[in-house]
Design an enzyme around this catalytic site. Structure first.
Site, PDB file in Angstrom:
ATOM      1  CE1 TYR A  15      -2.866   2.649   3.013  1.00  0.00           C
ATOM      2  CE2 TYR A  15      -3.363   2.800   0.677  1.00  0.00           C
ATOM      3  CZ  TYR A  15      -3.538   3.248   1.970  1.00  0.00           C
ATOM      4  OH  TYR A  15      -4.382   4.308   2.215  1.00  0.00           O
ATOM      5  CG  ASP A  35       5.493  -6.868  -2.304  1.00  0.00           C
ATOM      6  OD1 ASP A  35       5.246  -5.742  -1.862  1.00  0.00           O
ATOM      7  OD2 ASP A  35       4.873  -7.895  -1.928  1.00  0.00           O
ATOM      8  CG  LEU A  37       3.898  -9.992  -5.874  1.00  0.00           C
ATOM      9  CD1 LEU A  37       3.868 -10.544  -7.306  1.00  0.00           C
ATOM     10  CD2 LEU A  37       3.329  -8.568  -5.845  1.00  0.00           C
ATOM     11  CB  SER A 128       4.164   2.095  13.495  1.00  0.00           C
ATOM     12  OG  SER A 128       2.931   2.145  14.138  1.00  0.00           O
ATOM     13  CE1 TYR A 153       2.202  -1.227  13.558  1.00  0.00           C
ATOM     14  CE2 TYR A 153       3.085  -2.876  12.054  1.00  0.00           C
ATOM     15  CZ  TYR A 153       2.810  -1.545  12.359  1.00  0.00           C
ATOM     16  OH  TYR A 153       3.147  -0.549  11.465  1.00  0.00           O
ATOM     17  CE  LYS A 157       6.542  -1.597  11.415  1.00  0.00           C
ATOM     18  NZ  LYS A 157       7.312  -1.656  10.158  1.00  0.00           N
ATOM     19  CG  ASN A 181      -4.257   5.490  12.187  1.00  0.00           C
ATOM     20  OD1 ASN A 181      -3.483   5.845  13.087  1.00  0.00           O
ATOM     21  ND2 ASN A 181      -5.068   4.456  12.318  1.00  0.00           N
ATOM     22  CG  ASN A 201      -5.729  -0.943   8.604  1.00  0.00           C
ATOM     23  OD1 ASN A 201      -4.955  -1.366   7.774  1.00  0.00           O
ATOM     24  ND2 ASN A 201      -5.366  -0.737   9.870  1.00  0.00           N
ATOM     25  NE  ARG A 233      -5.790   4.380  16.422  1.00  0.00           N
ATOM     26  CZ  ARG A 233      -6.164   4.160  17.683  1.00  0.00           C
ATOM     27  NH1 ARG A 233      -6.435   5.185  18.486  1.00  0.00           N
ATOM     28  NH2 ARG A 233      -6.250   2.920  18.159  1.00  0.00           N
TER      29      ARG A 233
END
Ligand code: WQD
Length: 341
Positions: A15, A35, A37, A128, A153, A157, A181, A201, A233
């Protein structure tokens, strides 16, 4: 163009990765994207080429595959690396912690070993706001201490940033961008976040509900200590997130020092609640949205939004798109994906 700088983008079909490749190509960089994929598709690569009218290298490589990474670095000369390749769902990480630590931390370690071996020193890292946990003060600035991450997550990070800080003594120069975000899609409607499975999300779930793909959106909690009870957020357009990576690379190119470790919040500085976003979506698209209030979601931080002063001052970056535009672009992409446009 002679002497074009060559950037390796890991997770380049993802993304934020794909939107960043657009900005890099438009800024005159040579780009190679890799990537797996696993969570994207080749058509995103084609979309980037259509948007920019330029081509770039793509290889289906997993950053955990050290042999493949060494081979790539042996055959190409990179001036810098942008490392996106990671899993990024807060609640999925709560359900699958080991998968998150193995992929997110393991891929960074492999990348760093290969960069060192091939003397590539400049790295932009996809971090993040979840590294802050639930900050004591908001808007949160980069001096805020890392509190206990609310999810594996966020913890992955935090660990990655600590590894990168320790790598500065080994000649790796780092800019770590702490995304808030990211939402929306490219204004052309040619690339966006690919819907693979049930979205974790908020915004893809909103647009899929509006498109009739999902029956009803659940707002996870309305009993938080916020004005309307739903979480706060900092929603930032994915193209604004992408453009900051060009600023970050140019910043590193200008640094003479062999040792650089800089962290920047990448947000608008505007706190928006889940319910405010839902109402804004309905207002800007005119599309009714079927939603209900449900229980809180494990791993969610109550409220977090950025103090973006440091990135504005030091990297000369500013966001361009507001919430309404981000939601309009998200809806445009959803309609495109569903053949509604
Ligand atoms: C946002 C809010 C949910 C879905 C994201 C990225 C993460 C990191 C931080 C970059 C929360 C609520 C959601 C739904 C809802 N960014 N929600 N109903 O958890 O803030 O994390 O930003 O690294 O990678 O994932 O984003 O969109 O999942 O949730 O009410 O169906 O929306 O409870 O308050 P989150 P999110």
């Amino acid at each position: 163009m002679k002497n074009r700088k060559h950037v390796l983008v890991t997770g380049g079909a993802g993304y934020i990765g794909a939107h960043t490749v657009v900005e890099l190509l438009n800024a005159g960089y040579e780009v190679t994207a890799i990537d797996t994929l696993e969570r994207s598709e080749q058509k995103i690569i084609e979309g980037v080429k259509t948007i920019t009218g330029k081509t770039f290298g793509f290889h289906k490589i997993d950053c955990l595959n050290k042999v493949a990474m060494n081979q790539l670095f042996s055959t190409q000369q990179f001036d810098s690396v942008i490392h996106f390749a990671a899993y990024k769902s807060v609640n999925e990480s709560v359900e699958k912690p080991l998968m998150y630590y193995h992929n997110n931390v393991g891929s960074l370690i492999t990348l760093l070993e290969v960069m060192k071996q091939h003397k590539v020193r400049d790295l932009i890292f996809s971090s993040s706001c979840t590294v802050y946990g639930q900050p004591d003060r908001i808007p949160v600035d980069e001096s805020a201490p890392f509190k206990r991450a609310e999810s594996p997550y966020g913890a992955s990070k935090q660990l990655c940033e600590r590894i990168l800080e320790d790598m500065t003594t080994e000649g790796i120069r780092v800019v770590s961008l702490r995304y808030f975000n990211p939402i929306g899609a490219h204004p052309t409607g040619l690339i966006g976040e690919l819907p693979i499975g049930v979205p974790n999300n908020l915004v893809p779930y909103v647009t899929q509900t509006a498109a009739g793909v999902r029956a009803q959106l659940t707002v996870f909690g309305s009993d938080y200590n916020t004005p309307d009870g739903s979480c706060l957020r900092d929603f930032i357009h994915v193209c604004d997130v992408a453009s900051a990576h060009v600023n970050a690379i140019q910043f590193l190119e200008e640094q003479a020092s062999a040792s650089v470790f800089k962290t920047y919040n990448l947000g608008t500085g505007i706190g928006v609640s889940v319910l405010e976003l839902v109402k804004k979506f309905i207002a800007v698209t005119g599309v009714p949205l079927n939603y209900k209030i449900g229980a809180r979601r494990p791993g969610d931080v109550e409220k977090v939004y950025a103090n973006p002063e440091k990135i504005v001052k030091e990297l000369g970056w500013r966001y361009q798109y507001d919430l309404g535009q981000s939601l309009q672009h998200a809806w445009q992409w959803e309609k495109k994906v569903r053949g509604l446009a």
